[in-house]
Design a protein around this motif. Sequence first.
Motif, PDB file in Angstrom:
ATOM      1  N   THR A   1     -10.192 -53.864  87.153  1.00  0.00           N
ATOM      2  CA  THR A   1     -10.916 -53.907  88.424  1.00  0.00           C
ATOM      3  C   THR A   1     -10.012 -53.373  89.534  1.00  0.00           C
ATOM      4  O   THR A   1      -8.816 -53.642  89.545  1.00  0.00           O
ATOM      5  N   PHE A   2     -10.587 -52.621  90.426  1.00  0.00           N
ATOM      6  CA  PHE A   2      -9.855 -52.082  91.577  1.00  0.00           C
ATOM      7  C   PHE A   2     -10.607 -52.490  92.839  1.00  0.00           C
ATOM      8  O   PHE A   2     -10.991 -51.655  93.658  1.00  0.00           O
ATOM      9  N   GLU A   3     -10.842 -53.787  92.973  1.00  0.00           N
ATOM     10  CA  GLU A   3     -11.726 -54.285  94.033  1.00  0.00           C
ATOM     11  C   GLU A   3     -11.030 -54.452  95.379  1.00  0.00           C
ATOM     12  O   GLU A   3     -11.698 -54.711  96.374  1.00  0.00           O
TER      13      GLU A   3
ATOM     14  N   VAL B   1     -15.816 -44.070  83.846  1.00  0.00           N
ATOM     15  CA  VAL B   1     -16.565 -45.318  83.957  1.00  0.00           C
ATOM     16  C   VAL B   1     -15.662 -46.360  84.609  1.00  0.00           C
ATOM     17  O   VAL B   1     -14.547 -46.600  84.147  1.00  0.00           O
ATOM     18  N   PHE B   2     -16.160 -46.956  85.682  1.00  0.00           N
ATOM     19  CA  PHE B   2     -15.457 -48.060  86.330  1.00  0.00           C
ATOM     20  C   PHE B   2     -16.277 -49.337  86.176  1.00  0.00           C
ATOM     21  O   PHE B   2     -17.483 -49.303  85.924  1.00  0.00           O
ATOM     22  N   ILE B   3     -15.620 -50.465  86.362  1.00  0.00           N
ATOM     23  CA  ILE B   3     -16.251 -51.769  86.197  1.00  0.00           C
ATOM     24  C   ILE B   3     -17.112 -52.119  87.409  1.00  0.00           C
ATOM     25  O   ILE B   3     -16.705 -51.946  88.561  1.00  0.00           O
ATOM     26  N   ALA B   4     -18.295 -52.657  87.120  1.00  0.00           N
ATOM     27  CA  ALA B   4     -19.143 -53.315  88.117  1.00  0.00           C
ATOM     28  C   ALA B   4     -19.271 -54.776  87.694  1.00  0.00           C
ATOM     29  O   ALA B   4     -19.872 -55.061  86.656  1.00  0.00           O
ATOM     30  N   ASN B   5     -18.672 -55.670  88.436  1.00  0.00           N
ATOM     31  CA  ASN B   5     -18.812 -57.100  88.141  1.00  0.00           C
ATOM     32  C   ASN B   5     -20.125 -57.592  88.751  1.00  0.00           C
ATOM     33  O   ASN B   5     -20.300 -57.572  89.970  1.00  0.00           O
TER      34      ASN B   5
ATOM     35  N   LEU C   1     -17.701 -53.826  93.215  1.00  0.00           N
ATOM     36  CA  LEU C   1     -17.250 -52.538  92.695  1.00  0.00           C
ATOM     37  C   LEU C   1     -15.809 -52.265  93.122  1.00  0.00           C
ATOM     38  O   LEU C   1     -15.255 -52.973  93.977  1.00  0.00           O
ATOM     39  N   PRO C   2     -15.184 -51.233  92.550  1.00  0.00           N
ATOM     40  CA  PRO C   2     -13.901 -50.792  93.094  1.00  0.00           C
ATOM     41  C   PRO C   2     -14.059 -50.408  94.567  1.00  0.00           C
ATOM     42  O   PRO C   2     -15.164 -50.107  95.029  1.00  0.00           O
TER      43      PRO C   2
ATOM     44  N   PHE D   1     -20.967 -46.781  86.564  1.00  0.00           N
ATOM     45  CA  PHE D   1     -20.365 -48.109  86.535  1.00  0.00           C
ATOM     46  C   PHE D   1     -20.944 -48.884  85.353  1.00  0.00           C
ATOM     47  O   PHE D   1     -22.047 -48.604  84.892  1.00  0.00           O
ATOM     48  N   ALA D   2     -20.192 -49.876  84.879  1.00  0.00           N
ATOM     49  CA  ALA D   2     -20.637 -50.647  83.717  1.00  0.00           C
ATOM     50  C   ALA D   2     -20.184 -52.089  83.850  1.00  0.00           C
ATOM     51  O   ALA D   2     -19.144 -52.377  84.444  1.00  0.00           O
ATOM     52  N   SER D   3     -20.960 -52.990  83.271  1.00  0.00           N
ATOM     53  CA  SER D   3     -20.612 -54.413  83.277  1.00  0.00           C
ATOM     54  C   SER D   3     -19.858 -54.766  81.997  1.00  0.00           C
ATOM     55  O   SER D   3     -20.365 -54.547  80.893  1.00  0.00           O
ATOM     56  N   PRO D   4     -18.655 -55.354  82.103  1.00  0.00           N
ATOM     57  CA  PRO D   4     -17.859 -55.678  80.918  1.00  0.00           C
ATOM     58  C   PRO D   4     -18.174 -57.043  80.311  1.00  0.00           C
ATOM     59  O   PRO D   4     -17.443 -57.510  79.436  1.00  0.00           O
ATOM     60  N   LEU D   5     -19.252 -57.694  80.748  1.00  0.00           N
ATOM     61  CA  LEU D   5     -19.561 -59.035  80.267  1.00  0.00           C
ATOM     62  C   LEU D   5     -19.778 -59.045  78.753  1.00  0.00           C
ATOM     63  O   LEU D   5     -20.477 -58.193  78.209  1.00  0.00           O
ATOM     64  N   VAL D   6     -19.151 -60.006  78.087  1.00  0.00           N
ATOM     65  CA  VAL D   6     -19.401 -60.244  76.668  1.00  0.00           C
ATOM     66  C   VAL D   6     -19.773 -61.711  76.512  1.00  0.00           C
ATOM     67  O   VAL D   6     -19.545 -62.516  77.411  1.00  0.00           O
ATOM     68  N   GLU D   7     -20.361 -62.055  75.383  1.00  0.00           N
ATOM     69  CA  GLU D   7     -20.815 -63.426  75.156  1.00  0.00           C
ATOM     70  C   GLU D   7     -20.062 -64.045  73.986  1.00  0.00           C
ATOM     71  O   GLU D   7     -19.980 -63.437  72.916  1.00  0.00           O
TER      72      GLU D   7
END
Length: 332
Positions: free
Chosen positions: A106-108, A131-135, A168-169, A180-186
């Motif tokens: 993350t580069f928030e 692709v960067f992270i979107a939380n 976002l960053p 952007f992509a969500s890195p959430l896993v379960e």
Amino acid sequence: MALFRGPSDRYLKWRALGLSVCVGALFGLLSGTGAMRDLEAVTYDTRCRLNSAPGKADPGVVIIALDDSSLESMDWLAWPWPRELWAHLADYLADQGAAALFFDITFETSSTYGAPEDSLFGAAASRIPTVFIANLFLDSAGVRIPRRALIPVEGPSPEGPLYPSARLPVAPISAGAGVFASPLVEADRDGVVRRVPLLFQTPEGVVPSPGLALAWIVTGRGPVRYREGRLSIGDNSVPLAPDGTFIPRFLGPRGTYTTLGVDRVFAMMDSGSDGSIFRDAVVLVGYTAVDLYDLKPTPFSANYPGVEVHATVCDNLLSGNGISRPGAAVAV
């Protein structure tokens, strides 16, 4: 006359039938319960390990790791590292002809070394599909979901929570994002990661997971098709679990995918050595060092890098590998 006579064929048939009925009834009672899910999970873990096939991992999926060795060899740099390093890395990968790049970082917040660094990084990232992270958030704590966080999906809206906002960053870095992509896993009840959501519903549209975002870029950014318990991308289709999540086909323990420490890549850049390993590759940059806290339990290891989970999903989608439920066969 024989003093002992074994059971008749009729008796054996009736006993087998009775046993089958009992087993069927037991599975019927357990079906859908926590006990059955736990049994499926154990079966899945065991079969993953028995059918390990690291040699089948796509060599075109490459991880650049912030590993323990890199942190030790570059301990003269204060953490977090200057964004200028990531800018040089993105430029290098673009020059080497990498197909896509994902930063599992993350580069928030703005760079502690000054705003120009963030602009330099964003400009370098724009040279390669990045692709960067979107939380994602379940409330309005973040910003509105941007257009570049969405991918086209044909079919019914995916089930699951509705995420109205994201973090976002910082803007100069976000300007260089391809998606952007969500890195959430379960994680399952025992804390082990065996399933990964691929699609996240928002009021604006569908946000992908990192693995899906990378596969979407590589396959030409066409519509993702979602229907009848399957997800199709490019020429491949994978099954989804009943809850709509994807069950990765883990091919082996950590290190199954080609992994280079980031210090080694920086050394390659400085020396001008051959970087053909990155040509047409999907490159994922992420943490594998213990102190950076992105290690997740999987069927193979209690300390499996999160970035390698995303690499596994990307490889599965590009090869059409997938499992419909944890208890299904996982031979490769």
